[in-house]
Write a protein that holds these residues in place. Structure first.
Motif, mmCIF file in Angstrom:
data_model
loop_
_atom_site.group_PDB
_atom_site.id
_atom_site.type_symbol
_atom_site.label_atom_id
_atom_site.label_comp_id
_atom_site.label_asym_id
_atom_site.label_seq_id
_atom_site.Cartn_x
_atom_site.Cartn_y
_atom_site.Cartn_z
ATOM 1 N N GLU A 707 0.844 -1.191 0.000
ATOM 2 C CA GLU A 707 0.000 0.000 0.000
ATOM 3 C C GLU A 707 0.881 1.243 0.000
ATOM 4 O OE1 GLU A 707 -3.983 1.811 0.491
ATOM 5 O OE2 GLU A 707 -3.246 -0.152 -0.143
ATOM 6 N N CYS A 710 1.721 7.205 1.682
ATOM 7 C CA CYS A 710 0.914 8.417 1.611
ATOM 8 C C CYS A 710 -0.172 8.193 0.565
ATOM 9 C CB CYS A 710 1.765 9.622 1.226
ATOM 10 S SG CYS A 710 2.971 10.096 2.470
ATOM 11 N N PRO A 711 -1.400 7.984 0.977
ATOM 12 C CA PRO A 711 -2.451 7.659 0.004
ATOM 13 C C PRO A 711 -2.716 8.771 -0.991
ATOM 14 C CG PRO A 711 -3.385 8.066 2.190
ATOM 15 C CD PRO A 711 -1.904 8.026 2.363
ATOM 16 N N GLN A 717 2.351 5.925 -4.820
ATOM 17 C CA GLN A 717 1.554 4.959 -5.565
ATOM 18 C C GLN A 717 2.398 4.254 -6.618
ATOM 19 O OE1 GLN A 717 -1.975 4.113 -5.084
ATOM 20 N NE2 GLN A 717 -1.048 2.421 -6.222
ATOM 21 N N LYS A 830 -7.998 -6.080 -0.855
ATOM 22 C CA LYS A 830 -7.389 -5.268 -1.915
ATOM 23 C C LYS A 830 -6.562 -6.134 -2.858
ATOM 24 C CE LYS A 830 -7.298 -0.592 -0.124
ATOM 25 N NZ LYS A 830 -6.531 0.661 -0.098
#
Length: 986
Positions: A707, A710-711, A717, A830
């Motif tokens: 994951e 920092c979304p 990402q 996910k």
């Protein structure tokens, strides 16, 4: 929220008295595990204050502008040599810092963007009174007047600190600073100036920040300005004067300004948290003493009785000054709320090691809040400084900072909701990057990034800005639908399994297969004597000869599983790596084990090869000559598979070619050959064995979710996507995708191959090889254990992957196992969605999913939670995301073969079921989590595949005819006998 009964068990503190906080450690040791450590999805009370803070010397700069006088920090930073034990202040000191003096509206714009309710900042005593005393500096008064006016326009509440460590140098030179009894009066005069000029716009005043650091390290150790190494006696004297100064200012405001201005006054006290090395009464007393010596030193006189803690009085003797009775009354009660500072300034940095009393420092804000609540009569608590830090090189994606904020804020929420602590506000430290005291510019604590080398000093929002902004909007962490468990069941025929890497093999023969002849010596030795050269006739081997099988089968039956997954040992079946030497006894053992599983309706799921530490579990001859880097291993694997299919295929209908090949330990050449070996074995089974054996076969890959830390970060990402392709896609894409390696891998390796340090080459498949490998599967089997966070900014060299340029990050709010594996159930969902999105509607089996324990029944509660929630996330993937999930297997069978992971413990040669086994069995029996509205699922009863029964199933008519003839024969014999006897009687 925790259920009401649990809240009752937690208890709420009553009215505090000195020493009552000592119950904190035992209370938190008794809280229910793991429920109390779960993340709390809830919101803060209405009207809760959210803010950010800064300090004048850390951010203002402008040290020679606008008539400002020198402070002790200006002098300290300009010293040519650094005092022993102090870190260099950095090349700039606080001369310019973030240049907030010249960028007032820039800072306020940052506050507007965050959406905070308050802003804590400090006034520079030396800017308002350059000499420390009158006359005031008009430019200084105007500067802070403009700031307050702009805050009022935005509706942001100012929280103003009168003194944040930057004492005017003139007062240090003239009087010796806080070592002098004159300073309390001068501080009162300075405060009166501030109240008169700014009091109409300020409702929250803090007299000073962290007097512990000022007194102890400013006048005792000399680590911080003014750098006086006066030892403990002078440190305690300075603290004495700081307390007197605070009390004078509080009474000044209370007597002369409160009626008109209606504000509140307190003092910002900083504290650490400490935990006992072992939960003994002595150690708990030492922890209590540690807090008394740091926080209680100032808090007890102000909040309780005007005097120092008893533990300080009894331990320090004449070193500690004394208050008169009049002074005690004067100091007692001089705070309108409890202003708390907690975080990276004091913890693990400026806490004197002697004040830990040989106990362990910790960063539990929740326990500290509970201790304050118990110790100081349930005060209203305002957290006026809290956060952690990131490296000075971190720019935008400050994931580490975010997860510490998340932890601290969540602990504050738990203190409010679970513990009944009255916290009414929270302040992030700090609004923007600045000069971090003794650590200079080596760390950053701001929400906004500042390039200290630039001229304009623009504020650049970090990822933490978005995190904090959304948190303020939602007033906490409101429950989300995806966080709630769902009700429902899995489909008919769903595979419920358990894993054992390698079954317990005991091929010791019983006495019934020994063809030797013995004589019992009944007269002398009383033993059996073997007769040489004499042998009885040998009989055929039977599965009952293996006693170890019966025990394992009975244990599996107790679980109610439908499938059992284990791996064969290639190195033992074919010790030389070819068919010239076959361990027939072991093969027979495997045959018996599989047939016994079928007999009790458990489907064997068998892996041909699983890598282990020793020789990768390859025959020595293959491991010795390159292992998977040698193409001969590919052909050897094919021949080995052919033998296994022929020997075990009648019993095994569910094959895994390779189980969890570790990509971390594979070279690209080895991975290349491994893929070709898998594909060849799949095609071998498909062409030569599938029609007769009617089984299915695929590869099982380890697939932990990754994951972005920092979304909100595109860079993070990209890192997460890259690692997923290297960890999973490397082997999955050729088989389940386009027959070739992921494009992300090729592009990345092409980029870094230009660097000498990483001269790695990813091989190419020929077109024929692509066709061979692509589609060589019947299902997608994966092993999943945990989730990892990754970031793009290098923060911790130990956890930084230079090859993939990825920083491993830990979310400290997650549950962790004893081995520090993160428990993140939603990661499985996910992952399953990712597999579906990449490879289509392929049937998926979760072939292994489990967590370790520490042989403590308390921690098996963690496994119960783990199994419950991971399976529930799998159910969400099946029902909500339409993932074609067909099976789930828990890892592992028992502690003997997989220590700390088993559902059976193994102690003193005995297997004992753990509570998690019973919980898993209940889920299996219910086929999931049925609720009142779950429709009943009627499944046809499954019959185990029994090779020995095949003859009878295909000849039912013949069996019926034979049965008829047999019954007729018996009836005929009966009548003949009956009538014969009647004739004889006549």
């Amino acid at each position: 929220l925790l259920p009401p009964l649990l809240l009752l068990l937690l208890g709420r503190p009553g009215l505090g008295t000195p020493g009552q906080g000592a119950g904190t450690w035992s209370r938190f040791a008794r809280l229910p595990y793991p429920q109390d450590q779960l993340f709390l999805h809830d919101t803060f009370p209405d009207g809760f204050l959210w803010g950010a803070g800064s300090a004048a010397y850390q951010t203002e700069g402008g040290w020679r502008q606008g008539g400002k006088g020198a402070s002790v920090w200006d002098t300290f930073a300009h010293r040519p040599a650094t005092p022993p034990g102090a870190a260099p202040p950095g090349p700039l000191g606080g001369d310019v810092a973030s240049d907030s003096y010249n960028n007032l509206f820039r800072d306020v714009e940052g506050l507007r963007r965050l959406g905070v309710t308050h802003y804590r900042f400090s006034l520079s005593w030396a800017r308002l009174l350059p000499n420390g005393t009158a006359p005031p500096n008009p430019a200084g008064l105007a500067h802070y007047g403009r700031l307050l006016a702009r805050l009022r326009e935005l509706g942001v509440e100012p929280v103003v600190t009168l003194y944040h460590w930057d004492l005017p140098q003139a007062l240090q030179d003239a009087f010796g600073g806080w070592a002098s009894p004159v300073l309390p009066r001068l501080f009162r005069d300075y405060a009166e100036l501030c109240f008169r000029h700014f009091g109409g716009q300020v409702r929250y005043w803090l007299t000073m920040d962290n007097p512990y650091v000022v007194a102890w390290h400013g006048y005792g150790t000399g680590r911080l300005p003014p750098g006086v190494r006066g030892g403990p006696r002078l440190g305690y004297l300075a603290a004495h004067h700081l307390l007197q100064a605070h009390a004078k200012v509080w009474h000044l405001y209370n007597d002369h300004f409160r009626p008109a201005q209606k504000g509140k006054v307190s003092i910002a006290l900083s504290s650490h948290w400490i935990k006992p090395q072992r939960m003994t009464e002595k150690n708990i007393k030492e922890c209590q003493k540690s807090l008394d010596f740091v926080l209680g030193w100032f808090a007890k006189p102000i909040f309780i009785d005007g005097d120092y803690p008893e533990s300080m009085r009894s331990n320090l003797s004449s070193l500690l000054p004394e208050f008169s009775e009049a002074e005690k009354k004067y100091i007692k009660g001089t705070a309108d709320f409890f202003a708390l500072s907690f975080g990276a300034t004091l913890s693990f940095q400026l806490l004197d090691s002697h004040m830990k009393f040989q106990q362990l420092e910790s960063i539990s804000l929740r326990q500290l809040l509970y201790w304050i609540n118990s110790e100081y009569n349930n005060p209203q608590i305002f957290i006026v400084e809290n956060s952690w830090f990131v490296s000075g090189t971190t720019k935008k994606d400050d994931a580490k900072y975010i997860y510490y904020l998340k932890k601290f804020i969540m602990e504050t929420l738990k203190a409010i909701r679970y513990d009944g602590v009255n916290v009414f506000g929270y302040t992030v430290w700090s609004l923007l990057d600045g000069f971090e005291w003794h650590r200079g510019y080596s760390i950053r604590r701001g929400l906004f990034y500042v390039d200290f080398q630039s001229h304009d000093k623009k504020l650049i929002p970090k990822s933490s800005v978005l995190f904090y902004q959304k948190l303020i909007e939602k007033n906490g962490f409101p429950p989300l639908p995806e966080n709630r468990p769902i009700e429902g069941i899995f489909p008919c025929g769903f595979a419920w399994g358990i894993v054992d890497n390698y079954i317990q093999v005991d091929t010791t023969p019983t006495q019934f297969v020994d063809s030797s002849v013995y004589v019992w010596d009944v007269h002398q030795t009383k033993k059996l004597i073997k007769l040489d050269g004499i042998y009885a006739s040998k009989r055929k081997r039977h599965c009952v000869d293996f006693a170890a099988i019966r025990l394992q089968i009975s244990l599996l039956q107790e679980m109610h599983v439908t499938h059992f997954h284990f791996s064969l040992k290639w190195s033992l079946i074919l010790p030389l790596g070819n068919l010239s030497l076959i361990n027939h006894t072991l093969v027979h053992y495997y045959q018996c084990f599989a047939s016994e599983l079928l007999r009790v309706n458990i489907t064997p799921v068998v892996a041909l090869w699983q890598p282990m530490i020793e020789n990768q579990e390859l025959p020595v001859s293959l491991a010795k000559y390159g292992a998977w880097e040698n193409t001969e291993t590919v052909q050897a694997f094919v021949e080995y598979a052919r033998f296994c299919f022929a020997s075990l295929g009648d019993h095994v209908k569910f094959w895994i070619t390779m189980n969890e090949p570790s990509v971390k330990n594979l070279t690209y050449t080895a991975g290349h050959n491994l893929l070709k070996a898998h594909a060849k074995v799949w095609h071998l089974y498909d062409k030569e064995f599938r029609r007769s054996q009617k089984g299915k076969i695929s590869i099982a890959l380890q697939a932990d979710w990754v994951e972005p830390a920092c979304p909100f970060s595109r860079n993070d990402q990209e890192v997460a996507d890259r690692i997923l392709e290297f960890d999973i896609g490397w082997l999955a894409e050729p088989i389940f995708g386009n027959g070739d390696y992921p494009e992300v891998m090729r592009a990345w390796l092409h980029r870094i191959n230009g660097v000498d340090l990483y001269n790695f080459h990813l091989p190419y498949f020929s077109e024929d090889e692509k066709k061979l490998i692509q589609g060589s599967f019947d299902f997608f089997a994966l092993s999943h254990y945990t989730t990892t966070l990754v970031g793009s900014e290098k923060e911790d060299a130990v956890k930084y992957d230079h090859y993939l340029e990825a920083q491993m990050i830990n979310d400290i709010t997650w549950l962790h196992s004893p081995s520090r594996a993160a428990v993140v159930p939603w990661g499985l969902r996910k992952l399953l969605k990712w597999v579906k999105s990449k490879y289509g509607d392929v049937p998926i089996y979760v072939m292994a999913n489990g967590i370790d324990d520490d042989q403590n029944m308390v921690h098996d509660k963690l496994r119960v939670y783990y199994i419950q929630n991971y399976i529930n996330e799998a159910l969400k993937a099946y029902t909500l995301d339409d993932v074609n999930l067909q099976g789930y297997f828990v890892y592992s069978f028992n502690d003997k073969t997989a220590p700390k992971y088993g559902l059976y413990s193994y102690v003193a040669n005995q297997y004992e079921p753990k509570p998690s086994l019973k919980h898993y069995r209940e889920i299996i029996d219910n086929n999931g989590f049925p609720g009142p509205e779950t429709p009943e699922l009627l499944c046809p009863e499954e019959v185990a595949l029994c090779p020995e029964c095949h003859f009878f199933r295909t000849r039912k008519s013949l069996l019926a005819f034979i049965s008829f003839i047999f019954v007729a024969f018996i009836v005929t014999i009966f009548f003949i006998t009956y009538y014969s006897k009647r004739v004889e009687r006549r």
